[in-house]
Write an enzyme that holds these catalytic residues in place. Structure first.
Site, PDB file in Angstrom:
ATOM      1  CB  CYS B 154      -0.856  -0.016   0.977  1.00  0.00           C
ATOM      2  SG  CYS B 154      -1.831  -0.877   1.211  1.00  0.00           S
ATOM      3  CG  HIS B 155       0.631   3.447   2.126  1.00  0.00           C
ATOM      4  ND1 HIS B 155       0.242   3.004   2.524  1.00  0.00           N
ATOM      5  CD2 HIS B 155       0.396   5.064   1.322  1.00  0.00           C
ATOM      6  CE1 HIS B 155      -0.633   3.350   2.441  1.00  0.00           C
ATOM      7  NE2 HIS B 155      -1.529   4.443   1.315  1.00  0.00           N
ATOM      8  N   GLY B 156       4.355   0.707   1.068  1.00  0.00           N
ATOM      9  CA  GLY B 156       5.879   0.515   0.868  1.00  0.00           C
ATOM     10  C   GLY B 156       6.572   0.144   2.126  1.00  0.00           C
ATOM     11  N   PRO B 169       6.884   4.058   5.855  1.00  0.00           N
ATOM     12  CG  PRO B 169       4.576   4.347   4.785  1.00  0.00           C
ATOM     13  CD  PRO B 169       6.288   3.681   4.593  1.00  0.00           C
TER      14      PRO B 169
END
Lengths: 430, 190, 280
Positions: B154-156, B169
């Site tokens: 999703c956001h690495g 993150p």
């Protein structure tokens, strides 16, 4: 409000001043149920039931919204989710019992409210609009209660839905297509359950809207009172707050005692055991009855048993709907200049010895099985019911000689005691 | 009101004040009782939204871990959320132990994240600590990220072989739920 | 005008109702109507949970559970009750788990995906003895045994009804058969005066004393077994019964207190508005 002595709202601080300029909600409340609304000083406890009805509407909406968080309107699982609410949801059993018995209490207080209106002729000018809106509220309540009873999807739910939509089948020519359209099928199933749930959720808010109109219309002429004599001077009235807020608070406490006694100790007393059996389209319960608050009208429905120009079924449906719809015309049927039954000797006799026993019989017969002697009793009672509202009331109001009325509410409160005076200070120590 | 009445009859000020105080008390008590009642009603109104008994009853999950080969992972369901159970290879354990915990965003050693005697059995929630997506790497052939553990697409966020956050993150390591070994081959989560 | 129309409509409805009454009365007076079969109301038995302060007798509920398990569950499901709910009968967590495992519930083989039976877990619900309604009907001469979860709420005076029905099997009396020949039990039916049409498909389930062995030493006579299983089924129908009454007392006492305060507050406020008598 048109009484010149009504107290004026004065904003006390910066915040209320700000609000009063931008959104005068505090002023609205002050003038509606606060010190700014002068109310006849002689109201009896019968005048508590309007506020009680409002309370139970709110209770039904709150508990209903909560139940809807846990309920699923699907014929496969509706009964199971109802049991899930009863067994697993925190306080779910209390929410459901409060909602089911809350409906009964809503009807109890509304019936008393209506009978108050009938005895004191509260429907007469200048209060016709309040009465008409009240009848609309009652019709909406009946529709809402009927659809709510279908939702648990027990045997009575299912067969009630089938029988009541079947009433529309009595309409000549288009009856059957209308019934199929109402149900979205040939028998109650998912389609019917879903639309009933949707409407059962919507209608209470419509009721709340009409209630606001009902109260708005009330504030134009002001409240009626047990003498039926209009307010003449300031000494006839008291500010709603604190006098009637205090009285309504006490009345609410008493009503809640009865309500909670039922919810916690006899929660199923007003229900029917068959509704704890899951809906079964293949087996009709031995004895189908609607909820108790429909019994008088159900008795009228069943009272018409013979074809007489029109088929019996159509007579029953016409009779049942006319029994309520005729209330719409009361303000124009009863033309007696006197409102209160206390000063109408003939009207009073017909009320206590005609209408009240008739309603008692209709209640009793509507809940009894469709067999003799209940059907015969309900036929006599039905005949009187229509005669009372449509024949006796217009004629009595024409020929009756009313008893002398007090000059004013103040005079009625002071009575015959020449030495009685109203306290100079009508401001209570609050 | 009390003032006007009291000044109207100055001879009995004290008595009147007493009287009014008692009367005020009744009104205040009545309004307070209504307030307490209203507040008490809030309790069921709020708690009805908390998990119901049937939901709470399913809040423990038993997982049979006997069939997991080293290097493999399985997904189980714990409280309607994915649970990753992974048997680490010796190389993966070594890779995890080679990292200095103090250099990590959420400093923890592999030993702190596993049970004693079962250091090769890594049990974590399959819920990325960033915004709740399910990271890849538990099923055969899925991307395991730059550190060979789990990777949230999703956001690495990259997690290492001890499921600790290493890059991206996410604020903390994949959560280790409360669990215990009821036998050598079974764990009870929750 | 409106009143003239109303009087005509009113007379019309009244006329039709009165004519309906006349025809009904004539039929009633001239035709012999078929009477109801005379079934009996349940006998009143005292239970610990009766009345506004009654509570469960856990030993009784456990005995009743055993009767359900060893007798009723052969034909009757209990689908709204979960095995975990047994903890409310006073069983410990370990006992509930062991007890749950004695029930076989439908499951899925994790390797093949095929339907199988596995030992129950606390989160499972009581299994149904039949896979579906058709199987239940086929096995029981077309009379589907009702689910028992809510049976005591689904019948008038349900707790007493269950106990009375279970102990009420008997031969129909000669007087009854003389008066109502149709009351004679047909093939596969059994006479029971507490059943609304007097004949039910269920064969007497409790047949002999000692059919179920009670662990607490209570004598397992037929009336005892019937009473205990009726108590158990009262619990399954309303597990919150005792909590409901206890909550009710707290609520009622508080509301009574608040109402008394509201009354005195109202009296105090209205004192200013009540008429006085002039002294002169």
């Amino acid at each position: 409000m048109s009484f010149p002595w009504a107290k004026q709202y004065t904003p006390a601080n910066g915040l209320t001043k700000f609000l009063d300029e931008k959104l005068p909600l505090p002023r609205l409340v002050y003038n509606a149920v606060g010190a700014g609304y002068p109310v006849p000083r002689n109201l009896s406890y019968f005048w508590n039931f309007g506020v009680l009805a409002g309370f139970f509407l709110v209770l039904q909406i709150v508990t209903g919204v909560i139940l809807a968080m846990h309920y699923a309107a699907n014929a496969q699982v509706a009964f199971a989710t109802t049991e899930h609410i009863m067994r697993d949801v925190n306080w779910g059993w209390m929410m459901r019992y409060a909602h089911a018995n809350g409906a009964s209490f809503f009807f109890i207080v509304v019936y008393i409210h209506i009978f108050r209106g009938l005895f004191y002729s509260s429907y007469k000018a200048p209060r016709e609009m309040i009465w008409l809106l009240g009848v609309v509220i009652f019709l909406l309540m009946m529709a809402t209660a009927f659809m709510g009873y279908v939702l648990p999807w027990g045997q009575m739910s299912f067969w009630g839905a089938k029988v009541i939509t079947g009433l529309f089948g009595a309409i000549p020519l288009v009856g059957e297509p209308i019934q199929i359209w109402l149900l979205g099928g040939f028998a109650p199933d998912n389609a019917a359950l879903n639309r009933f749930f949707s409407l059962h959720f919507l209608l209470p808010f419509v009721i709340a809207g009409v209630v606001i109109l009902h109260i708005w219309a009330l504030h134009i002429p002001g409240s009626s009172n047990p003498t039926g004599v209009e307010v003449k001077s300031e000494s006839d009235t008291l500010p709603f707050h604190p006098y009637y807020t205090a009285k309504d608070g006490f009345g609410l406490g008493v009503a809640l005692l009865f309500f909670f006694a039922l919810v916690f100790f006899l929660p199923n007393a007003l229900g029917h055991p068959d509704n704890y059996i899951q809906a079964n389209p293949l087996s009709t319960p031995a004895h189908i009855v609607p909820e108790w608050y429909f019994w008088p009208f159900y008795a009228i429905l069943r009272a018409f048993t013979m074809d007489f120009i029109l088929p019996a079924k159509l007579w029953g449906v016409l009779g049942m709907f006319s029994a309520i719809l005729c209330w719409f015309f009361l303000p124009w049927l009863d033309k007696s200049p006197v409102r209160s039954g206390h000063y109408r000797p003939l009207f009073r006799k017909f009320f206590w010895f005609g209408l009240i026993p008739t309603m008692a019989v209709l209640f009793w017969c509507g809940g009894a099985p469709a067999e003799e002697p209940y059907v015969m009793l309900s036929q006599i009672a039905t005949a009187y019911y229509f005669l009372h509202f449509l024949v006796i009331l217009p004629i009595v109001s024409q020929i009756e000689k009313p008893e002398p009325l007090p000059y004013s509410i103040t005079e009625a409160v002071l009575g015959s005691d020449k030495k009685a005076v109203l306290g100079e200070n009508t401001e209570p120590a609050v | 009101m009390a003032d006007t009445a009291a000044t109207a009859n100055p001879d009995s000020v004290a008595e009147n004040e007493d009287g009014y105080r008692r009367r005020d008390f009744i009104n205040i008590a009545a309004v307070s009782a209504a307030g307490v009642g209203g507040a008490a009603v809030l309790l069921p109104l709020i708690s009805q939204m908390a998990p119901s008994k049937d939901v709470l009853a399913e809040s423990t999950t038993e997982v049979d871990v006997s069939a997991i080969e080293p290097g493999q992972a399985i997904k189980a369901v714990f409280r309607k959320q994915p649970l990753f159970v992974r048997r680490l290879t010796p190389q993966e354990i070594a890779a995890a132990d080679a990292v200095d915990p103090s250099s990590l965003r959420d400093p923890q050693t592999l030993e702190e994240r596993t049970k004693e005697g079962h250091t090769d059995m890594l049990v974590t929630m399959g819920v990325c600590t960033h915004l709740g997506c399910v990271p890849l790497g538990a099923a055969e052939g899925e991307v395991r990220g730059e550190f060979g553990g789990y990777f949230c697409p999703c956001h690495g966020s990259h997690y290492d072989t001890a499921a600790r956050i290493r890059k991206g993150p996410a604020p903390s390591n994949l959560l280790v739920p409360e669990y215990e070994f009821t036998s050598d081959t079974t764990i009870l989560v929750g | 005008m409106i009143r003239l129309i109303s009087i005509l409509i009113g007379l019309g409805f009244a006329l039709v109702a009165v004519v309906s009454f006349g025809v009904g009365a004539y039929t009633w007076a001239t035709e012999e109507s078929e009477g109801h079969l005379p079934y009996e109301h349940p006998r009143d038995i005292a239970y610990s949970f009766d009345g506004p302060i009654g509570t469960w007798d856990y030993a009784q509920l456990q005995r009743g559970y055993k009767v359900y398990k060893e007798v009723c569950s052969a034909c009757h499901s209990l689908k709204f009750v979960a095995l975990r709910n047994l903890s409310e009968l006073g069983y410990s967590e370990a006992q509930v788990k062991a007890e749950a495992a004695t029930w076989q519930v439908p499951g899925i083989d994790p390797n093949t995906g095929e339907a199988n039976m596995r030992p129950g877990e606390p989160t499972d619900y009581f299994p149904s003895p039949y896979p579906n309604a058709v199987a239940a009907a086929a096995a029981n001469n077309n009379a589907i045994p009702p689910d028992l979860s809510l049976i005591t709420k689904a019948r008038h005076d349900g707790t007493n009804y269950v106990a009375s029905l279970l102990t009420g099997y008997q031969e129909p009396s000669a007087e009854l058969l003389a008066e109502h020949p149709e009351a004679a039990p047909g093939p596969g039916l059994h006479h029971n005066p507490y059943f609304p049409n007097l004949n039910l498909a269920m064969a007497p389930p409790l047949t002999s004393a000692g059919q179920v062995t009670f662990d607490d030493g209570t004598e397992s006579t037929i009336p005892n077994m019937a009473r205990d299983v009726a108590a158990f089924l009262t619990w399954t129908a309303e597990p919150t019964l005792v909590k409901r009454k206890q909550t009710g007392w707290a609520v009622l006492i508080f509301v009574l207190f608040a109402t008394v305060l509201a009354y005195f507050s109202k009296q105090q406020i209205w004192a200013a508005a009540k008429p006085n008598r002039r002294k002169d």
